[in-house]
Design a protein around this motif. Structure first.
Motif, mmCIF file in Angstrom:
data_model
loop_
_atom_site.group_PDB
_atom_site.id
_atom_site.type_symbol
_atom_site.label_atom_id
_atom_site.label_comp_id
_atom_site.label_asym_id
_atom_site.label_seq_id
_atom_site.Cartn_x
_atom_site.Cartn_y
_atom_site.Cartn_z
ATOM 1 N N GLY A 40 11.508 22.469 -11.630
ATOM 2 C CA GLY A 40 10.228 21.774 -11.827
ATOM 3 C C GLY A 40 10.001 20.599 -10.889
ATOM 4 N N MET A 41 10.836 20.482 -9.866
ATOM 5 C CA MET A 41 10.721 19.325 -8.960
ATOM 6 C C MET A 41 9.819 19.640 -7.761
ATOM 7 N N ASN A 42 9.108 18.634 -7.314
ATOM 8 C CA ASN A 42 8.455 18.601 -5.997
ATOM 9 C C ASN A 42 7.469 19.731 -5.713
ATOM 10 N N ALA A 43 6.823 20.259 -6.754
ATOM 11 C CA ALA A 43 5.847 21.337 -6.552
ATOM 12 C C ALA A 43 4.710 20.863 -5.643
ATOM 13 N N PHE A 44 4.439 19.560 -5.652
ATOM 14 C CA PHE A 44 3.343 18.995 -4.847
ATOM 15 C C PHE A 44 3.594 19.114 -3.346
ATOM 16 N N ALA A 45 4.850 19.318 -2.944
ATOM 17 C CA ALA A 45 5.175 19.320 -1.504
ATOM 18 C C ALA A 45 4.390 20.411 -0.762
ATOM 19 N N ILE B 63 -4.203 2.441 -5.464
ATOM 20 C CA ILE B 63 -2.839 1.920 -5.294
ATOM 21 C C ILE B 63 -2.293 1.561 -6.674
ATOM 22 N N ARG B 64 -1.209 2.205 -7.052
ATOM 23 C CA ARG B 64 -0.602 1.943 -8.359
ATOM 24 C C ARG B 64 0.181 0.634 -8.324
ATOM 25 N N GLU B 65 0.316 0.035 -9.498
ATOM 26 C CA GLU B 65 1.178 -1.148 -9.576
ATOM 27 C C GLU B 65 2.628 -0.699 -9.427
ATOM 28 N N LYS C 192 6.442 -0.461 -10.089
ATOM 29 C CA LYS C 192 7.386 -0.767 -11.177
ATOM 30 C C LYS C 192 8.722 -1.101 -10.537
ATOM 31 N N ARG C 193 9.121 -2.341 -10.647
ATOM 32 C CA ARG C 193 10.365 -2.771 -10.019
ATOM 33 C C ARG C 193 11.114 -3.716 -10.956
ATOM 34 N N LYS C 194 12.410 -3.863 -10.723
ATOM 35 C CA LYS C 194 13.181 -4.865 -11.460
ATOM 36 C C LYS C 194 12.575 -6.242 -11.182
ATOM 37 N N ARG D 197 19.262 15.479 5.093
ATOM 38 C CA ARG D 197 19.469 14.330 4.202
ATOM 39 C C ARG D 197 18.221 13.938 3.431
ATOM 40 N N LEU D 198 17.060 14.040 4.084
ATOM 41 C CA LEU D 198 15.796 13.708 3.409
ATOM 42 C C LEU D 198 14.685 14.596 3.951
ATOM 43 N N VAL D 199 13.671 14.776 3.133
ATOM 44 C CA VAL D 199 12.438 15.446 3.582
ATOM 45 C C VAL D 199 11.287 14.506 3.229
ATOM 46 N N LYS E 138 0.820 -1.218 0.000
ATOM 47 C CA LYS E 138 0.000 0.000 0.000
ATOM 48 C C LYS E 138 0.852 1.265 0.000
ATOM 49 N N ARG E 139 2.020 1.203 0.626
ATOM 50 C CA ARG E 139 2.863 2.409 0.646
ATOM 51 C C ARG E 139 3.299 2.753 -0.765
ATOM 52 N N GLN E 140 3.123 3.992 -1.114
ATOM 53 C CA GLN E 140 3.584 4.459 -2.414
ATOM 54 C C GLN E 140 3.847 5.957 -2.295
ATOM 55 N N SER E 141 4.587 6.479 -3.228
ATOM 56 C CA SER E 141 4.859 7.910 -3.189
ATOM 57 C C SER E 141 3.602 8.668 -3.597
ATOM 58 N N THR E 142 3.084 9.456 -2.673
ATOM 59 C CA THR E 142 1.880 10.237 -2.930
ATOM 60 C C THR E 142 2.286 11.643 -3.330
ATOM 61 N N ARG E 143 1.806 12.066 -4.487
ATOM 62 C CA ARG E 143 2.182 13.394 -4.980
ATOM 63 C C ARG E 143 0.974 14.284 -5.215
ATOM 64 N N LYS E 144 -0.187 13.811 -4.720
ATOM 65 C CA LYS E 144 -1.390 14.662 -4.772
ATOM 66 C C LYS E 144 -2.059 14.593 -3.414
ATOM 67 N N SER F 78 2.525 9.672 1.656
ATOM 68 C CA SER F 78 3.842 10.237 1.964
ATOM 69 C C SER F 78 4.720 10.159 0.726
ATOM 70 N N CYS F 79 5.745 10.975 0.704
ATOM 71 C CA CYS F 79 6.758 10.841 -0.353
ATOM 72 C C CYS F 79 8.109 11.248 0.225
ATOM 73 N N ILE F 80 9.104 10.436 -0.041
ATOM 74 C CA ILE F 80 10.473 10.748 0.396
ATOM 75 C C ILE F 80 11.078 11.690 -0.642
ATOM 76 N N LEU F 81 11.641 12.797 -0.200
ATOM 77 C CA LEU F 81 12.284 13.737 -1.128
ATOM 78 C C LEU F 81 13.790 13.808 -0.872
ATOM 79 N N GLY F 82 14.536 13.660 -1.944
ATOM 80 C CA GLY F 82 15.991 13.794 -1.837
ATOM 81 C C GLY F 82 16.483 15.043 -2.548
ATOM 82 N N TRP F 83 15.536 15.795 -3.112
ATOM 83 C CA TRP F 83 15.877 17.000 -3.894
ATOM 84 C C TRP F 83 15.433 18.214 -3.098
ATOM 85 N N PHE F 84 16.378 18.958 -2.579
ATOM 86 C CA PHE F 84 16.037 20.150 -1.775
ATOM 87 C C PHE F 84 17.289 20.991 -1.603
HETATM 88 C C1 LIG Z 1 16.237 8.664 -1.325
HETATM 89 C C2 LIG Z 1 14.994 8.964 -2.132
HETATM 90 C C3 LIG Z 1 14.860 10.220 -2.724
HETATM 91 C C4 LIG Z 1 13.695 10.525 -3.437
HETATM 92 N N1 LIG Z 1 13.516 11.793 -3.926
HETATM 93 C C5 LIG Z 1 12.349 12.120 -4.524
HETATM 94 C C6 LIG Z 1 12.093 13.478 -4.905
HETATM 95 O O1 LIG Z 1 12.889 14.406 -4.668
HETATM 96 N N2 LIG Z 1 10.898 13.743 -5.509
HETATM 97 C C7 LIG Z 1 9.963 12.771 -5.745
HETATM 98 O O2 LIG Z 1 8.905 13.099 -6.286
HETATM 99 N N3 LIG Z 1 10.168 11.489 -5.380
HETATM 100 C C8 LIG Z 1 11.333 11.137 -4.773
HETATM 101 N N4 LIG Z 1 11.539 9.853 -4.329
HETATM 102 C C9 LIG Z 1 10.489 8.835 -4.526
HETATM 103 C C10 LIG Z 1 10.875 7.781 -5.586
HETATM 104 O O3 LIG Z 1 10.762 8.344 -6.860
HETATM 105 C C11 LIG Z 1 9.938 6.568 -5.406
HETATM 106 O O4 LIG Z 1 10.104 5.994 -4.136
HETATM 107 C C12 LIG Z 1 10.175 5.464 -6.463
HETATM 108 O O5 LIG Z 1 9.910 5.957 -7.759
HETATM 109 C C13 LIG Z 1 9.282 4.237 -6.214
HETATM 110 O O6 LIG Z 1 7.916 4.596 -6.238
HETATM 111 P P1 LIG Z 1 6.956 4.359 -4.997
HETATM 112 O O7 LIG Z 1 7.545 5.110 -3.809
HETATM 113 O O8 LIG Z 1 5.628 4.941 -5.395
HETATM 114 O O9 LIG Z 1 6.886 2.900 -4.707
HETATM 115 C C14 LIG Z 1 12.680 9.533 -3.604
HETATM 116 C C15 LIG Z 1 12.836 8.276 -2.995
HETATM 117 C C16 LIG Z 1 13.963 7.996 -2.260
HETATM 118 C C17 LIG Z 1 14.070 6.637 -1.570
#
Ligand SMILES: Cc1cc2nc3c(=O)[nH]c(=O)nc-3n(C[C@H](O)[C@H](O)[C@H](O)COP(=O)(O)O)c2cc1C
Length: 175
Positions: A67-72, A159-161, A163-165, A146-148, A9-15, A124-130
């Motif tokens: 153009g990154m992370n406007a959704f934050a 819940i999206r499918e 995409k993984r190796k 280190r992260l936001v 269920k956990r996935q990066s939420t951008r909305k 939630s979404c992990i951000l590494g760009w800041f």
């Molecule tokens: C260390 C790290 C940095 C990330 N930085 C960003 C970011 O700056 N912006 C963003 O939209 N997603 C970011 N993500 C999210 C990834 O794109 C995402 O986890 C990956 O595509 C897998 O998708 P899922 O989280 O929906 O399963 C980051 C994830 C990690 C673990």
């Protein structure tokens, strides 16, 4: 929800539903989940700064650019994870073994935060760009950012499918 369901269920939420606040008890439980994370030599080399309101908007802006992370900005809260000094034993281990344990510890805590958020019905979404310097100034943080993590009620619960190796590309079992 068991662990495997939670993990799916956990996935990066951008909305986010920007008009729906997160209850304080939920935020507290999510931070506690991070606090209980394992770390090298139990050094806990991190600090979590949770921001909401106007400060959150300012930190969200510092996560933008190119153009990154406007959704934050629509997330209700942001959790800034900054690095704290190593404890002596972890520092020694890291030097002897050439391993960056602090980044690992922070990644593990980030996972605890995002899984706890999922358990609480949040996106939630992990951000590494800041902009590290700007966020440090905004939040009076000493260690490197280190992260936001963005947190909020998702606008869309689908819940999206993932995409993984393929399994072959990503693991093997040796007996
Ligand atoms: C260390 C790290 C940095 C990330 N930085 C960003 C970011 O700056 N912006 C963003 O939209 N997603 C970011 N993500 C999210 C990834 O794109 C995402 O986890 C990956 O595509 C897998 O998708 P899922 O989280 O929906 O399963 C980051 C994830 C990690 C673990």
């Amino acid at each position: 929800m068991n662990f495997y369901e939670l993990n799916e269920k956990r996935q990066s939420t951008r909305k986010y539903d920007k008009d729906r606040p997160i209850e304080d008890e939920k935020l507290g439980r999510i931070l506690e989940a991070a606090r209980l994370s394992p770390s090298a030599c139990n050094g806990q080399p991190y600090f979590f700064t949770l921001v909401t309101g106007e400060k959150k908007n300012e930190v969200a802006k510092a996560c933008g650019g190119m153009g990154m992370n406007a959704f934050a900005r629509d997330a209700y809260a942001l959790i800034v994870i900054s690095e704290m000094p190593y404890v002596k034993s972890a520092l020694l281990g890291s030097k002897l073994k050439g391993n960056d344990y602090r980044s690992m510890d922070i990644g593990i805590a980030a996972m605890a935060l995002t899984l706890a958020a999922t358990e609480e019905g949040l996106g939630s979404c992990i951000l590494g760009w800041f902009d590290d310097k700007e966020i440090r100034e905004l939040c009076s943080i000493e260690g490197a950012v280190r992260l936001v993590i963005t947190l909020g009620y998702p606008k869309d619960e689908t819940i999206r499918e993932k995409k993984r190796k393929s399994p072959e590309e990503i693991y093997k079992i040796i007996k």
